[in-house]
Design an enzyme around this catalytic site. Structure first.
Site, PDB file in Angstrom:
ATOM      1  N   ARG A 149      37.868 -37.014 -22.706  1.00  0.00           N
ATOM      2  CA  ARG A 149      36.915 -36.400 -21.765  1.00  0.00           C
ATOM      3  C   ARG A 149      35.818 -37.381 -21.364  1.00  0.00           C
ATOM      4  NH1 ARG A 149      33.040 -33.258 -23.512  1.00  0.00           N
ATOM      5  NH2 ARG A 149      34.216 -32.509 -25.306  1.00  0.00           N
ATOM      6  N   TYR A 200      30.994 -29.127   5.585  1.00  0.00           N
ATOM      7  CA  TYR A 200      32.253 -28.587   5.052  1.00  0.00           C
ATOM      8  C   TYR A 200      32.025 -27.193   4.469  1.00  0.00           C
ATOM      9  CZ  TYR A 200      36.123 -28.039   1.780  1.00  0.00           C
ATOM     10  OH  TYR A 200      37.191 -27.561   1.084  1.00  0.00           O
ATOM     11  N   ASP A 256      28.426 -37.082   2.454  1.00  0.00           N
ATOM     12  CA  ASP A 256      29.844 -36.769   2.294  1.00  0.00           C
ATOM     13  C   ASP A 256      30.575 -37.569   3.365  1.00  0.00           C
ATOM     14  OD1 ASP A 256      32.426 -35.727   2.409  1.00  0.00           O
ATOM     15  OD2 ASP A 256      31.789 -33.680   1.937  1.00  0.00           O
ATOM     16  N   LYS A 306      41.859 -36.271   0.464  1.00  0.00           N
ATOM     17  CA  LYS A 306      42.140 -36.471   1.889  1.00  0.00           C
ATOM     18  C   LYS A 306      42.645 -37.895   2.142  1.00  0.00           C
ATOM     19  CE  LYS A 306      40.503 -32.269   1.975  1.00  0.00           C
ATOM     20  NZ  LYS A 306      39.107 -31.958   2.235  1.00  0.00           N
TER      21      LYS A 306
HETATM   22  C1  LIG Z   1      38.113 -31.191   1.589  1.00  0.00           C
HETATM   23  C2  LIG Z   1      36.690 -31.560   1.667  1.00  0.00           C
HETATM   24  C3  LIG Z   1      35.834 -31.390   0.562  1.00  0.00           C
HETATM   25  C4  LIG Z   1      36.294 -30.721  -0.718  1.00  0.00           C
HETATM   26  O1  LIG Z   1      37.243 -31.505  -1.389  1.00  0.00           O
HETATM   27  P1  LIG Z   1      38.395 -30.890  -2.343  1.00  0.00           P
HETATM   28  O2  LIG Z   1      39.106 -32.113  -2.793  1.00  0.00           O
HETATM   29  O3  LIG Z   1      39.213 -29.963  -1.495  1.00  0.00           O
HETATM   30  O4  LIG Z   1      37.728 -30.148  -3.444  1.00  0.00           O
HETATM   31  C5  LIG Z   1      34.521 -31.813   0.682  1.00  0.00           C
HETATM   32  N1  LIG Z   1      34.060 -32.358   1.833  1.00  0.00           N
HETATM   33  C6  LIG Z   1      34.844 -32.528   2.904  1.00  0.00           C
HETATM   34  C7  LIG Z   1      34.270 -33.125   4.146  1.00  0.00           C
HETATM   35  C8  LIG Z   1      36.182 -32.138   2.865  1.00  0.00           C
HETATM   36  O5  LIG Z   1      36.948 -32.296   3.954  1.00  0.00           O
END
Ligand SMILES: *Cc1c(COP(=O)(O)O)cnc(C)c1O
Length: 401
Positions: free
Chosen positions: A70, A121, A195, A220
């Site tokens: 962990r 998001y 982000d 992504k």
């Molecule tokens: C998909 C996404 C997230 C969340 O990520 P997960 O891997 O689905 O938990 C956060 N910010 C943006 C801009 C996203 O497209």
């Protein structure tokens, strides 16, 4: 595998000192070479999937040594080194993008103010709303395209706030002036978070623009094959790095070594995938803007896009996500999604396969997103195949004549 210590000169990706006077490697190269094991005879060329819950004792526990599964893992460290080198900071991997988002929000003391973009998001929105309802944070909405409004909101919040930024935003593709907003945030004593999921470190590096924290949904583009859910946070400040690692260790939602290994494997081809996808996205955006069934196209590559000039200055490319609004409202948009054969009707984005989705089908999607907006994640298929399929699907709602 050594972690890059902020403030120290960046190590070469293989851990060796750079040859004197050698030019820095380009991000496309770093994505391939960073996070490899040391070049010793018979060493693995790739860090293996490290499957162990414990480590032989004797390391310096509590100082970032592994000790227990962990606390650390060699596969995490390899991916973190690669992402850290690309962003110009130190990365911490989380079990999902939302795990990364919540770890960052956990840095705030109870009662602090969180400034969050109207077009952020939907998961970020839903989590901030939840924390507000529970009395943990005070949440204030901001428009990332309006620096004056952000300045006013920062002044009202006072020092100690967190300015959350996203650019380009998901799915409205608004472009935020990161350098200007980070400067405003810092001047107001706020922690500035970006982000950067839509851009990846190949298109923008927020830490260099003055942000304190970068967040990624690794799910992504970085992993890139729609087979992994993973997140990451990148920072420069040693104190922030230590606190984020502590949150990961104590909250315990750690990433699995297989997932991180897949993400590092995906990262190796990021430059190729992104180059292809964003070139196709620009072609499709141009053609969609002429299509009789399309009422609006959002992609920063279009000279008419409100974010075009800023994106051209701030980003190394316009990205691979396009949003369109179509004739016939939400029903028309749903009909288009029903009519595609090659595009996959699915949520998520940034994979090799092209996806299409009407975002407001999610009840959690912010109301600023139009009901008929379709988000297109452009993959690496042949652009003419993608266009033919979109065009035939759009004809379902194209006005007669
Ligand atoms: C998909 C996404 C997230 C969340 O990520 P997960 O891997 O689905 O938990 C956060 N910010 C943006 C801009 C996203 O497209």
């Amino acid at each position: 595998m050594s972690h890059h210590v902020p403030g120290a000169p960046a190590p070469s990706p293989s851990g060796e000192p750079p040859a004197p006077g050698s030019p820095p490697l380009s991000p496309a190269t770093l994505a391939v070479v960073a996070g490899r094991p040391p070049r010793t005879p018979d060493a693995e060329a790739n860090v293996p999937v490290s499957l162990t819950s414990t480590f032989v004792g004797g390391g310096a526990m509590g100082t970032g040594e592994r000790g227990y599964g962990r606390f650390g893992n060699a596969t995490w460290e390899a991916f973190e080194e690669a992402l850290g080198v690309l962003e110009g900071g130190s990365a911490v991997t989380f079990a999902s993008g939302m795990g990364a988002v919540s770890a960052v929000l956990d840095l705030l003391p109870v009662g602090a103010t969180l400034l969050v973009p109207h077009g952020a998001y939907n998961g970020t929105h839903a989590l901030s709303a939840l924390l507000q309802r529970r009395g943990v944070l005070r949440v204030v909405g901001v428009d990332v395209t309006d620096p004056e409004g952000v300045r006013t909101a920062l002044a009202a919040a006072g020092p100690g706030a967190l300015l959350w930024l996203e650019s380009p935003t998901n799915p409205l593709l608004e472009v935020a002036d990161l350098a200007a907003l980070a400067a405003l945030g810092r001047a107001a004593g706020a922690l500035v978070v970006v982000d950067s999921t839509f851009a990846t470190p190949l298109l923008q590096r927020p830490l260099e623009l003055g942000a304190d924290v970068v967040v990624h949904s690794v799910t992504k583009f970085l992993a890139g094959h729609s087979d992994v859910v993973l997140g990451a946070v990148v920072v420069r400040e040693p104190d922030l790095l230590a606190r984020l690692r502590q949150v990961r260790t104590l909250h315990g939602a750690i990433p699995g070594p297989w997932e991180v290994w897949l993400a590092l494997r995906g990262l190796r081809t990021l430059a190729l995938r992104l180059e292809r996808s964003q070139a196709s996205a620009a072609v499709l955006a141009r053609r969609l803007a002429q299509h009789p069934a399309v009422t609006r196209v959002r992609h920063p590559s279009l000279p008419t896009d409100p974010g075009h000039a800023l994106a051209a200055r701030q980003m190394g490319g316009f990205g691979a996500i396009v949003a369109i609004e179509v004739a016939g409202g939400p029903a028309g948009a749903d009909a288009v999604v029903d009519a595609v054969r090659l595009w996959l009707p699915a949520t998520s984005l940034g994979g090799v396969e092209s996806l299409i989705e009407r975002r407001r089908r999610h009840p959690s999607e912010p109301a600023v997103v139009p009901e008929d907006l379709l988000r297109l994640s452009v993959g690496v298929e042949d652009v003419e195949d993608l266009w033919r399929d979109l065009d035939q699907a759009l004809r379902v709602v194209a006005p007669a004549g």
